[in-house]
Every structure is written in structure tokens, then in C-alpha cells.
Design an enzyme around this catalytic site. Structure first.
Site, PDB file in Angstrom:
ATOM      1  N   TYR A 438     -13.161  21.358 155.857  1.00  0.00           N
ATOM      2  CA  TYR A 438     -11.924  22.261 155.103  1.00  0.00           C
ATOM      3  C   TYR A 438     -11.918  23.550 154.076  1.00  0.00           C
ATOM      4  O   TYR A 438     -12.981  23.099 153.233  1.00  0.00           O
ATOM      5  CB  TYR A 438     -10.264  22.059 155.436  1.00  0.00           C
ATOM      6  CG  TYR A 438     -10.398  20.949 154.291  1.00  0.00           C
ATOM      7  CD1 TYR A 438     -10.936  20.031 153.019  1.00  0.00           C
ATOM      8  CD2 TYR A 438      -9.129  19.236 154.536  1.00  0.00           C
ATOM      9  CE1 TYR A 438     -11.168  19.256 152.197  1.00  0.00           C
ATOM     10  CE2 TYR A 438      -9.379  18.502 153.569  1.00  0.00           C
ATOM     11  CZ  TYR A 438      -9.336  18.269 152.475  1.00  0.00           C
ATOM     12  OH  TYR A 438      -9.692  17.554 151.303  1.00  0.00           O
ATOM     13  N   GLU A 439     -11.405  24.331 153.863  1.00  0.00           N
ATOM     14  CA  GLU A 439     -11.778  25.661 153.228  1.00  0.00           C
ATOM     15  C   GLU A 439     -13.159  26.009 152.988  1.00  0.00           C
ATOM     16  O   GLU A 439     -13.821  26.438 152.123  1.00  0.00           O
ATOM     17  CB  GLU A 439     -10.929  24.946 151.716  1.00  0.00           C
ATOM     18  CG  GLU A 439      -9.614  24.228 151.314  1.00  0.00           C
ATOM     19  CD  GLU A 439      -8.980  24.362 151.237  1.00  0.00           C
ATOM     20  OE1 GLU A 439      -8.992  25.885 151.997  1.00  0.00           O
ATOM     21  OE2 GLU A 439      -7.599  24.748 152.063  1.00  0.00           O
ATOM     22  N   GLY A 440     -13.564  25.962 154.391  1.00  0.00           N
ATOM     23  CA  GLY A 440     -14.717  27.085 154.983  1.00  0.00           C
ATOM     24  C   GLY A 440     -15.662  25.654 155.033  1.00  0.00           C
ATOM     25  O   GLY A 440     -15.948  25.183 153.572  1.00  0.00           O
ATOM     26  N   GLN A 445     -19.529  28.164 153.912  1.00  0.00           N
ATOM     27  CA  GLN A 445     -19.949  28.534 152.072  1.00  0.00           C
ATOM     28  C   GLN A 445     -20.845  29.486 151.005  1.00  0.00           C
ATOM     29  O   GLN A 445     -21.290  30.145 150.336  1.00  0.00           O
ATOM     30  CB  GLN A 445     -19.640  27.654 151.110  1.00  0.00           C
ATOM     31  CG  GLN A 445     -18.132  26.609 151.531  1.00  0.00           C
ATOM     32  CD  GLN A 445     -16.813  27.654 151.071  1.00  0.00           C
ATOM     33  OE1 GLN A 445     -17.245  27.888 150.090  1.00  0.00           O
ATOM     34  NE2 GLN A 445     -16.017  27.222 151.620  1.00  0.00           N
TER      35      GLN A 445
END
Length: 597
Positions: A438-440, A445
Site C-alpha cells: 500500500y501507498e505504492g 516507489q
């Protein structure tokens, strides 16, 4: 079952000795962040986490969340623990005093978050997203929106979420369909569905404020047409009081691999009343305030998982008796030696240790950098923002990928018992995997790091970090015992710069070379950065050994663990370098239809 204890000595070593945080706090105007206050907060946080949060970890995993008749409830004990969390003032630590916060440094909040996440990843998720929600509203919201939402978010009476992903879109936010149409009173009505919403609904707080991206009819296609909205579960009066139910409902909760006590929801917006944050079609730009905050927080989850895995494995390895040491009996009064005497167990434990403590040095450095970005001079703020831009994707991805390895070692040290749920190690591994996603994802990233931050800045952001490292290496090389390590790390920095140039040249002929190299590039940089942080810790430990007759064992352990990092972990970067140098041809040569089952 592992019993988590906050590593207060190591936390204080990093913050107070390595980074001299109190001197920095004084320079930045955090008058209340004294050494006494710092110690008191850490001591109370450690006690609270140990007594109230950690005991709910395994039971929460076993029970999970409940979804019945559209209502989400958390596992037994979570609601009471959250009430104590709010009563203790923990949500307010680093928040603006104008809205009821204590105005303390962000870095202190980061430490408390580490403790929460190590003790109970699922519980930490509920208040965790609120901080990004508050940061987004405070930076981009109107004064009326701040007064409506922030006081109760700051107190913890309300919580916040981030609503990005939709069923058909995944990471490609330009494909979103959630629609926002203007009402006569200047508010908007939102219609659409969001998925994978962490803490999207629960019974812990009185209201939930969703930060939602949506498209206003007539807006440009793709990411250029995204706007940002605050959409509460319950409508809110102009005075900031909860009103009637908004058109926000839960379609389902996800059945997941881990963090089962954290409700991950499908959220439906049906003519839900929302408030435009900032300018129309600037939503994604503003959402990065939330996302970058969340990405650093997820990097902290990686640190927390590595620490928890190390603690559990270390305690077991000291007690578990199996076989005799090949170099001679170490426990003559027992039927066998404790497994910590065996080299391979040492390898796993030390790997966990250097990932946890190296991660702590990096995450705390970035947390202090955030403090500088809030209160430093204009020059300091610019330098801080540049450093955060480059290192946020590394912190998020590298700290979580190494955490997956650390938790895997935790299972392995326990052997067959590690695979059994009652010991808690397999849960830790399951819970940690989401941090890589999650969050990429790690791949997202990595491409952000290499394409946007390194190549996109024409190497300027990377050059600034390399300059910081090489300046320190000059200082460290003046100590005879660190001159060789300084030289080794300097060679890695040189190789990194050379690889960056090679990728840039190859990409001119084949753009896929950037994507092909990106994850290896991020991992290479991550290993180099941990080497930098470990050498800083080794130098500080050596200085303390020379100036103090106390805690010799603590400082000596830093030197030995650091040497292990340089001997057995940093060389891994070379394999990533070779992969990059071999290029991406073989990765992309096979036609999609020729992949065989």
C-alpha cells in the site's frame, strides 16, 4: 508469544546521541520538547503500548473485524484501548496548538508510532491515517474547513482516511470514475466506489473524515482532471459538530492475508456531501501531501516490524536448547546449547538487528528532517524538502522489503514453531507484507525514485545526498579504525553515480531501461544509505566508548553489529549493480504471448 518491549535505550541513542535532537529542537523553537519531556513521553508511551495495545495483537488477529448489516465493529478490546489512547492525549502530540494539539515535533510522534506499530500493526492503522488527513486539511483546506474538521481530528474523537483506489483503476489514478457535482450551497455531491480503504469504517471514533479524489464533470481526462474533497461519514455543521448521516456506506470489508484487526473497506459514496479542498483539478498535487506522509509512516512500519521480529527471535534463541555448538559446549549444565550459539542463527538475528537499527537511524533522520521543513529557515526548509523528496520512496520501499526478510527470519529462527500461529511470528510476517504494497508498491516507489527524483532532477537531488554522505566519510576516515569502511562506502557512492549516468544514456535509446533498472537501483541506494547510517552509529559509539566508562557493552554491540553490516549485508548491493549493468534486454525481449504456463 513474543512480548514486545519498546527499545528505549536504542531510541534515545539515535535521537539524543546520534542526532542531538534537543539542540535541534531548541534551534527550531520547540521550547517544550525538553530532555525531561522527551523522556517522560517515551516512558509513558512504552508503558501504554505494553499494557494496553500489545495484549490485543494476537487476539485481534484471531477475531478480526466484523461486518453486519452495513456496520463495522473492531475486535474485542480495541474500542476501549482507543478510548484510552485518546484520553492519554496521544493523537495530539505533534498537532497544531491552534486546533488543540500539543505542538511538539513530528519526530516525537514518529517514535510513538513505531512503538504502536511494533506492538500491534492493526491497531496503529486506525489513528495512523488521521495524521495525513490532518496535514492535508491544514496545508490545503480553507479556514472554514479547518475549523469544521481539525479540532476533533486532532483530539482523536474523529479519524481520517485516504480514498484513492477504485475497483478498475488500481494504481492508475487517472482512470478514476468517482464523480463530484456542484451543489447550490457550494458543496459537492459525490458518487462512486473506493476500495482498499484502511480504517474506512469502525466503531472507535464518532465520525470519519474521508479525503477523496474525484472528477468534476467537464474536467480534463487523466490525472490532470482530479480534484480533492473532504467527505465526512456524518455531516458536520459549520461549528464542527456531528450532524445527520451522510451518503457514505460500507459495501464490504476485505478478507486479508494480514492486519486482520484493521478494517479495510469498500466505501460507496451515494450523493455524499463533500467539500472541495483547494483548487479544481489540483487534487492529485495536493494529495501528495497525504501520500508522502503515509509513505514515510509505512517506512516506519517496516522499522517496527523488523524490531518486533528481532525481539521475538532473540528471546526464543536464548531459551531454545538444541544440539551442541561445534566449537565446544556452551551450556554444560543443560542437555543442549541454546540455538543462539549456532552461526546460522546468529546470521539471522544480526540481519534482523542491523535492519531494525539501521532503519531506525534512517526513519528518525527523516522525521527530524520533517521538523526542519516545518520550522527551519527558508534555506533549511528547501534542503529538507529536497532530501525528503529523494529519500521518501527509499524509506518506504527499502525499510519494508528488509522488514519482510526480517520477519521471515523470525519464523525461521523459531523453526516449526514459527509456522504455528500461537507464537505470533507468522502473524508478524503476514501483517508486514501489506507494507510493501500500500501507498505504492516497491516497483512504484522505485520508478518514482529513479525516473522522477533522480533523472527528473538531472541528478541534483542525488548529488545533494551523495555530498552529505561523502562529507561524513571525510570525518570518519580520520579515525584509523573507520578509514577502510569509509573507503568502501565511498566506492559504493562512486559506483552509484556511474550507474546513474549509464542508465540515463541507455534510456535515451530505450525508455524501458529506466523501469528495468529501478528496483535494483532503489535497493542499491538503500543498502548504501544503511551503510552510511551504520557508520555514523559506529563512530558515535566509538566516541562514547572513549569518553564514558558506562554502558560499554551497549556501545561495543553497535561496533560489532556495524561491522557485520559491512561484512555480510552491504555486499548484497553489488548483485543489484550487476543486474543494472546487464541491462533490461532479456527482461523485455520475450513477447507477452510467448509467456507459457
Amino acid at each position: 508469544m513474543p512480548e514486545y518491549k519498546a527499545p528505549l535505550r536504542d531510541i534515545k541513542f539515535v535521537m539524543q546521541e546520534l542526532y542531538d535532537c534537543h539542540n535541534l529542537y531548541a534551534k527550531l523553537g520547540y521550547e517544550d520538547a525538553t530532555a525531561d519531556m522527551f523522556d517522560a513521553i517515551l516512558s509513558e508511551a512504552a508503558k501504554f503500548v505494553s499494557e494496553e495495545i500489545a495484549p490485543l495483537n494476537i487476539s485481534g488477529d484471531q477475531e478480526g473485524c466484523h461486518f453486519e448489516n452495513g456496520i463495522v465493529t473492531t475486535p474485542k478490546g480495541f474500542k476501549q484501548a482507543y478510548q484510552k489512547y485518546v484520553e492519554g492525549g496521544w493523537p495530539t502530540l505533534a498537532q497544531n496548538i491552534d486546533y488543540g494539539g500539543q505542538g511538539l515535533p513530528h519526530s516525537i510522534h514518529t517514535i510513538v508510532n513505531e512503538m504502536l506499530s511494533s506492538a500491534n500493526h492493526s491497531f496503529a492503522m486506525y489513528p495512523g491515517l488521521s495524521h495525513g488527513c490532518m496535514a492535508t486539511l491544514e496545508k490545503h483546506g480553507s479556514e472554514q474547513q479547518k475549523q469544521m474538521f481539525l479540532p476533533k481530528l486532532v483530539s482523536g474523537q474523529w479519524t481520517g482516511t485516504m480514498c484513492l483506489t477504485e475497483p478498475h483503476a488500481g494504481t492508475d489514478l487517472g482512470l478514476l470514475r468517482c464523480k463530484a457535482e456542484l451543489n447550490d450551497d457550494g458543496s459537492y455531491r459525490l458518487n462512486g466506489t473506493k476500495i482498499f480503504i484502511s480504517a474506512g469504517d469502525h466503531d472507535l471514533s464518532d465520525n470519519i473524515v474521508h479525503i477523496v479524489i474525484a472528477r468534476i464533470p467537464g474536467s480534463p481526462a487523466g490525472t490532470k482532471g482530479i480534484s480533492l474533497f473532504a467527505v465526512p461519514k456524518f455531516n458536520v455543521t459549520d461549528e464542527g459538530e456531528k450532524s445527520d448521516r451522510n451518503g457514505v456506506s460500507v459495501g464490504s470489508i476485505e478478507h486479508k492475508m494480514g492486519i486482520k484487526a484493521s478494517a479495510t473497506c469498500v466505501i460507496n459514496f451515494d450523493n455524499a456531501k463533500g467539500y472541495l479542498i483547494g483548487e479544481v483539478n489540483r487534487g492529485l498535487n495536493m494529495m501528495f501531501t497525504f501520500m508522502n506522509s503515509a509513505r514515510l509512516a509505512v517506512g516506519g512500519e517496516g522499522l517496527a516490524a523488523s524490531e518486533a521480529a528481532f525481539q521475538g527471535a532473540l528471546a526464543y534463541a536464548k531459551e531454545r536448547l538444541q544440539m551442541r555448538s561445534v566449537s565446544g559446549v556452551k551450556n554444560p549444565d543443560g542437555v543442549a546449547d541454546p540455538i543462539i550459539v549456532h552461526p546460522d542463527v546468529r546470521r539471522m538475528l544480526l540481519t534482523q538487528k542491523v535492519f531494525a537499527e539501521g532503519g531506525r537511524a534512517m526513519i528518525y533522520d527523516l522525521a527530524l528532517t520533517i521538523d526542519k521543513s516545518h520550522r527551519g529557515s527558508d534555506l533549511e526548509k528547501a534542503a529538507a524538502e529536497a532530501k525528503l523528496a529523494l529519500l521518501t520512496p527509499v524509506a518506504k520501499a527499502f525499510a519494508t522489503e528488509t522488514a519482510m526478510e526480517a520477519t521471515s527470519h523470525g519464523v525461521q529462527v523459531f523453526g516449526g514453531h514459527g509456522y504455528i500461529s500461537e507464537w505470533g511470528m507468522e502473524q508478524l510476517m503476514r501483517d508486514t507484507k501489506i507494507s510493501c504494497l500500500y501507498e505504492g508498491t516497491t516497483g512504484i516507489q522505485a520508478i518514482d525514485l529513479l525516473a522522477r527524483k533522480v533523472l527528473g532532477s538531472q541528478g541534483k537531488l542525488l548529488a545533494a545526498s551523495i555530498s552529505e554522505i561523502t562529507s561524513f566519510l571525510v570525518e570518519a576516515s580520520e579515525y584509523q579504525q573507520f578509514s577502510a569502511l569509509s573507503g568502501i562506502l565511498g566506492e559504493y557512492c562512486t559506483r552509484l553515480q556511474s550507474m546513474t549516468k549509464q542508465i540515463s544514456v541507455k534510456a535515451q535509446d530505450n525508455a524501458d531501461e529506466v523501469g528495468a533498472a529501478s528496483v535494483d537501483y532503489l535497493m542499491f541506494l538503500g543498502y548504501v544509505l544503511y551503510g552510511y547510517y551504520w557508520l555514523k552509529m559506529m563512530l558515535k559509539a566509538q566516541q562514547s566508548l572513549q569518553s564514558s566508562a558506562t554502558e560499554q557493552d551497549f556501545y561495543q554491540s553497535k561496533l560489532i553489529a556495524g561491522q557485520f553490516y559491512f561484512d555480510r549485508i552491504l555486499p548484497r548491493a553489488l548483485s543489484h549493480a550487476l543486474c543494472i549493468e546487464n541491462g533490461g534486454h532479456s527482461m523485455m525481449a520475450l513477447e507477452s504471448e510467448h509467456f507459457a504456463f
